[in-house]
Design a protein around this motif. Structure first.
Motif, PDB file in Angstrom:
ATOM      1  N   ALA A  33       0.840  -1.200   0.000  1.00  0.00           N
ATOM      2  CA  ALA A  33       0.000   0.000   0.000  1.00  0.00           C
ATOM      3  C   ALA A  33       0.875   1.250   0.000  1.00  0.00           C
ATOM      4  N   GLY A  34       1.957   1.224   0.762  1.00  0.00           N
ATOM      5  CA  GLY A  34       2.882   2.352   0.790  1.00  0.00           C
ATOM      6  C   GLY A  34       3.545   2.581  -0.559  1.00  0.00           C
ATOM      7  N   VAL A  35       3.921   1.523  -1.220  1.00  0.00           N
ATOM      8  CA  VAL A  35       4.541   1.645  -2.544  1.00  0.00           C
ATOM      9  C   VAL A  35       3.516   2.183  -3.543  1.00  0.00           C
ATOM     10  N   ALA A  36       2.253   1.745  -3.435  1.00  0.00           N
ATOM     11  CA  ALA A  36       1.204   2.259  -4.320  1.00  0.00           C
ATOM     12  C   ALA A  36       1.045   3.767  -4.128  1.00  0.00           C
ATOM     13  N   LEU A  37       1.070   4.240  -2.890  1.00  0.00           N
ATOM     14  CA  LEU A  37       0.985   5.678  -2.623  1.00  0.00           C
ATOM     15  C   LEU A  37       2.185   6.415  -3.208  1.00  0.00           C
ATOM     16  N   LEU A  38       3.358   5.834  -3.063  1.00  0.00           N
ATOM     17  CA  LEU A  38       4.562   6.431  -3.616  1.00  0.00           C
ATOM     18  C   LEU A  38       4.461   6.554  -5.139  1.00  0.00           C
ATOM     19  N   LEU A  39       3.954   5.530  -5.787  1.00  0.00           N
ATOM     20  CA  LEU A  39       3.812   5.563  -7.242  1.00  0.00           C
ATOM     21  C   LEU A  39       2.798   6.617  -7.682  1.00  0.00           C
ATOM     22  N   ARG A  40       1.682   6.753  -6.940  1.00  0.00           N
ATOM     23  CA  ARG A  40       0.711   7.798  -7.262  1.00  0.00           C
ATOM     24  C   ARG A  40       1.336   9.177  -7.101  1.00  0.00           C
ATOM     25  N   HIS A  41       2.114   9.341  -6.040  1.00  0.00           N
ATOM     26  CA  HIS A  41       2.802  10.612  -5.802  1.00  0.00           C
ATOM     27  C   HIS A  41       3.760  10.921  -6.954  1.00  0.00           C
ATOM     28  N   GLU A  42       4.512   9.949  -7.378  1.00  0.00           N
ATOM     29  CA  GLU A  42       5.456  10.141  -8.479  1.00  0.00           C
ATOM     30  C   GLU A  42       4.722  10.480  -9.770  1.00  0.00           C
ATOM     31  N   ASP A  43       3.564   9.847 -10.009  1.00  0.00           N
ATOM     32  CA  ASP A  43       2.772  10.163 -11.199  1.00  0.00           C
ATOM     33  C   ASP A  43       2.287  11.604 -11.160  1.00  0.00           C
ATOM     34  N   ARG A  44       1.833  12.057  -9.984  1.00  0.00           N
ATOM     35  CA  ARG A  44       1.372  13.435  -9.845  1.00  0.00           C
ATOM     36  C   ARG A  44       2.521  14.420 -10.073  1.00  0.00           C
ATOM     37  N   LEU A  45       3.694  14.099  -9.534  1.00  0.00           N
ATOM     38  CA  LEU A  45       4.854  14.960  -9.759  1.00  0.00           C
ATOM     39  C   LEU A  45       5.210  15.030 -11.243  1.00  0.00           C
ATOM     40  N   ALA A  46       5.147  13.906 -11.918  1.00  0.00           N
ATOM     41  CA  ALA A  46       5.456  13.879 -13.351  1.00  0.00           C
ATOM     42  C   ALA A  46       4.450  14.727 -14.124  1.00  0.00           C
ATOM     43  N   THR A  47       3.167  14.653 -13.744  1.00  0.00           N
ATOM     44  CA  THR A  47       2.139  15.453 -14.401  1.00  0.00           C
ATOM     45  C   THR A  47       2.384  16.935 -14.155  1.00  0.00           C
ATOM     46  N   LEU A  48       2.697  17.300 -12.913  1.00  0.00           N
ATOM     47  CA  LEU A  48       2.995  18.698 -12.602  1.00  0.00           C
ATOM     48  C   LEU A  48       4.213  19.194 -13.371  1.00  0.00           C
ATOM     49  N   HIS A  49       5.230  18.372 -13.428  1.00  0.00           N
ATOM     50  CA  HIS A  49       6.447  18.745 -14.149  1.00  0.00           C
ATOM     51  C   HIS A  49       6.140  18.953 -15.626  1.00  0.00           C
ATOM     52  N   GLN A  50       5.376  18.047 -16.209  1.00  0.00           N
ATOM     53  CA  GLN A  50       5.024  18.168 -17.629  1.00  0.00           C
ATOM     54  C   GLN A  50       4.199  19.428 -17.868  1.00  0.00           C
ATOM     55  N   SER A  51       3.245  19.706 -16.983  1.00  0.00           N
ATOM     56  CA  SER A  51       2.416  20.909 -17.121  1.00  0.00           C
ATOM     57  C   SER A  51       3.264  22.167 -17.010  1.00  0.00           C
ATOM     58  N   TRP A  52       4.175  22.168 -16.068  1.00  0.00           N
ATOM     59  CA  TRP A  52       5.074  23.312 -15.910  1.00  0.00           C
ATOM     60  C   TRP A  52       5.899  23.511 -17.174  1.00  0.00           C
ATOM     61  N   HIS A  53       6.455  22.415 -17.682  1.00  0.00           N
ATOM     62  CA  HIS A  53       7.284  22.483 -18.888  1.00  0.00           C
ATOM     63  C   HIS A  53       6.477  23.023 -20.073  1.00  0.00           C
ATOM     64  N   GLU A  54       5.232  22.558 -20.227  1.00  0.00           N
ATOM     65  CA  GLU A  54       4.379  23.035 -21.316  1.00  0.00           C
ATOM     66  C   GLU A  54       4.090  24.528 -21.158  1.00  0.00           C
ATOM     67  N   GLY A  55       3.878  24.961 -19.916  1.00  0.00           N
ATOM     68  CA  GLY A  55       3.637  26.378 -19.664  1.00  0.00           C
ATOM     69  C   GLY A  55       4.834  27.227 -20.029  1.00  0.00           C
ATOM     70  N   VAL A  56       6.011  26.776 -19.663  1.00  0.00           N
ATOM     71  CA  VAL A  56       7.235  27.511 -19.995  1.00  0.00           C
ATOM     72  C   VAL A  56       7.420  27.540 -21.509  1.00  0.00           C
ATOM     73  N   GLU A  57       7.204  26.425 -22.145  1.00  0.00           N
ATOM     74  CA  GLU A  57       7.381  26.348 -23.596  1.00  0.00           C
ATOM     75  C   GLU A  57       6.372  27.216 -24.345  1.00  0.00           C
ATOM     76  N   PRO A  63       8.517  34.280 -14.490  1.00  0.00           N
ATOM     77  CA  PRO A  63       9.250  33.540 -13.455  1.00  0.00           C
ATOM     78  C   PRO A  63       8.586  33.715 -12.086  1.00  0.00           C
ATOM     79  N   LEU A  64       8.607  32.695 -11.290  1.00  0.00           N
ATOM     80  CA  LEU A  64       7.952  32.700  -9.987  1.00  0.00           C
ATOM     81  C   LEU A  64       8.456  33.824  -9.095  1.00  0.00           C
ATOM     82  N   ASP A  65       9.732  34.101  -9.129  1.00  0.00           N
ATOM     83  CA  ASP A  65      10.277  35.169  -8.275  1.00  0.00           C
ATOM     84  C   ASP A  65       9.610  36.502  -8.568  1.00  0.00           C
ATOM     85  N   ALA A  66       9.390  36.805  -9.841  1.00  0.00           N
ATOM     86  CA  ALA A  66       8.753  38.070 -10.207  1.00  0.00           C
ATOM     87  C   ALA A  66       7.308  38.102  -9.714  1.00  0.00           C
TER      88      ALA A  66
END
Length: 83
Positions: A33-57, A63-66
């Motif tokens: 169950a813990g590994v399943a949660l870890l995998l879901r977390h990693e999937d969410r991070l990958a989705t966020l990363h991809q969305s961020w990358h698409e936004g930048v592109e 930039p966040l600082d501004a």
């Protein structure tokens, strides 16, 4: 495939409590169950990363600082204006 997992004493005690309380049928089930949660977390991070990358592109981003500086200035001015 069998795998040995080394837990620290706190993790081991927590796992034992979960199994003893009936939350999980075995240590293996709880770890799965813990590994399943870890995998879901990693999937969410990958989705966020991809969305961020698409936004930048897209070129339509600031930039966040501004953004944070602008928010700090805006709300800082509001605090100073408040009695």
């Amino acid at each position: 495939m069998p795998r040995t997992v080394v837990l620290d004493p706190v993790q081991e005690a927590s796992l034992d409590r979960l199994v003893a309380a009936g939350r999980y049928g075995s240590s293996e089930e709880a770890i799965a169950a813990g590994v399943a949660l870890l995998l879901r977390h990693e999937d969410r991070l990958a989705t966020l990363h991809q969305s961020w990358h698409e936004g930048v592109e897209s070129g339509d981003y600031q930039p966040l600082d501004a953004t944070l500086d602008a928010l700090e200035a805006r709300y800082g001015a509001l605090e100073k204006a408040s009695p």
